[in-house]
Design a protein around this motif. Structure first.
Motif, short mmCIF file in Angstrom:
data_model
loop_
_atom_site.label_atom_id
_atom_site.label_comp_id
_atom_site.label_asym_id
_atom_site.label_seq_id
_atom_site.Cartn_x
_atom_site.Cartn_y
_atom_site.Cartn_z
N LEU A 7 0.86 -1.18 0.00
CA LEU A 7 0.00 0.00 0.00
C LEU A 7 0.90 1.23 0.00
N ILE A 8 0.56 2.21 -0.83
CA ILE A 8 1.33 3.46 -0.92
C ILE A 8 0.44 4.61 -0.47
N ALA A 9 0.97 5.48 0.39
CA ALA A 9 0.22 6.66 0.82
C ALA A 9 1.10 7.89 0.69
N ASP A 10 0.69 8.81 -0.18
CA ASP A 10 1.41 10.07 -0.38
C ASP A 10 0.42 11.06 -0.97
N GLN A 39 -7.32 7.39 4.54
CA GLN A 39 -7.50 6.35 3.52
C GLN A 39 -6.48 5.23 3.71
N ALA A 40 -5.27 5.59 4.10
CA ALA A 40 -4.23 4.57 4.31
C ALA A 40 -4.66 3.58 5.39
N CYS A 45 -6.38 -1.68 6.92
CA CYS A 45 -7.20 -2.53 7.78
C CYS A 45 -8.03 -3.51 6.95
N ALA A 46 -8.51 -3.04 5.80
CA ALA A 46 -9.35 -3.89 4.95
C ALA A 46 -8.53 -4.90 4.16
N LEU A 47 -7.36 -4.49 3.66
CA LEU A 47 -6.60 -5.31 2.73
C LEU A 47 -5.47 -6.10 3.37
N LYS A 71 -0.64 -0.43 12.56
CA LYS A 71 -0.04 -1.50 13.37
C LYS A 71 -1.06 -2.08 14.35
N ALA A 72 -2.05 -1.28 14.73
CA ALA A 72 -3.08 -1.77 15.65
C ALA A 72 -4.06 -2.70 14.94
N CYS A 73 -4.44 -2.36 13.71
CA CYS A 73 -5.47 -3.15 13.03
C CYS A 73 -4.88 -4.20 12.08
#
Length: 211
Positions: A7-10, A39-40, A45-47, A71-73
């Motif tokens: 997953l990429i978040a930027d 969104q990240a 959490c979903a994927l 890290k929690a989910c």
């Protein structure tokens, strides 16, 4: 061989696009590319991706808070920070929140896939000089006689001390005259007993407790 799922978040579209193209060409499966921390977290959490590559400064929720929530989910997701800021405070927060890597965007692009494969193999991606400064700060907060230390076997304590010195599994195996698989088992038990998720957190714990 299964492609690592990332997953990429930027918040910059051109960065997301460039990273996606680069990593797909290197054999990664980009499962999501999002523009902010909210969104990240939702997508992670979903994927449940193998790896999340996060910027720090993003709208809605910054990368450090997103790291904590991911890290929690999704505790099995390895998180690497990729940022413009070579900032000790950011690095310290990222490490303590469970980041396995902290990279800056002046990195040569062709090195990124190899470095991410390295972190997926269980090693850390942290600038040694900056990490040493974090460890030095941790050493000033030494706590004595931690209860958790009593839960570790003598061999696990030896392994933990060597982790704190920066040795990888192969080097620890050679130092203690045991197999690499034996070291991996000890490392897994150490993580479980200390409630940490990676080698850097274990090293900081060790330094803080005088090992």
């Amino acid at each position: 061989m299964t492609s690592p799922r990332i997953l990429i978040a930027d918040d910059h579209g051109i960065v997301r696009s460039g990273l996606s193209t680069l990593l797909r060409s290197a054999g990664f499966e980009v499962v999501a590319a999002v523009a902010d921390g909210v969104q990240a977290v939702e997508q992670a959490c979903a994927l449940q991706p193998d790896l999340a590559l996060l910027d720090i400064r993003m709208p809605g929720m910054d990368g450090l808070q997103a790291l904590r929530e991911i890290k929690a989910c999704s505790p099995g997701t390895v998180v690497v920070i990729l940022t413009t800021y070579a900032n000790l405070e950011y690095l310290s927060q990222a490490v303590m929140a469970g980041a396995a890597g902290y990279l800056t965007k002046d990195l040569e692009p062709e090195r990124l896939p190899e470095l991410l494969q390295t972190v997926l193999s269980g090693e850390n991606l942290l600038d040694e000089r900056m990490l040493q400064r974090v460890l030095d700060e941790a050493a000033r907060e030494i706590r004595t006689e931690p209860e958790e230390l009593a839960d570790l076997t003598e061999q696990e304590i030896r392994v933990l001390a060597l982790i704190a010195r920066g040795l990888n599994n192969q080097q620890i195996a050679e130092t203690l005259y045991v197999s690499r698989n034996t070291v991996k088992t000890h490392v897994r038990h150490i993580f479980e007993k200390l409630h940490v998720s990676d080698r850097t957190q274990a090293a900081i714990w060790a330094v803080r407790h005088g090992l």
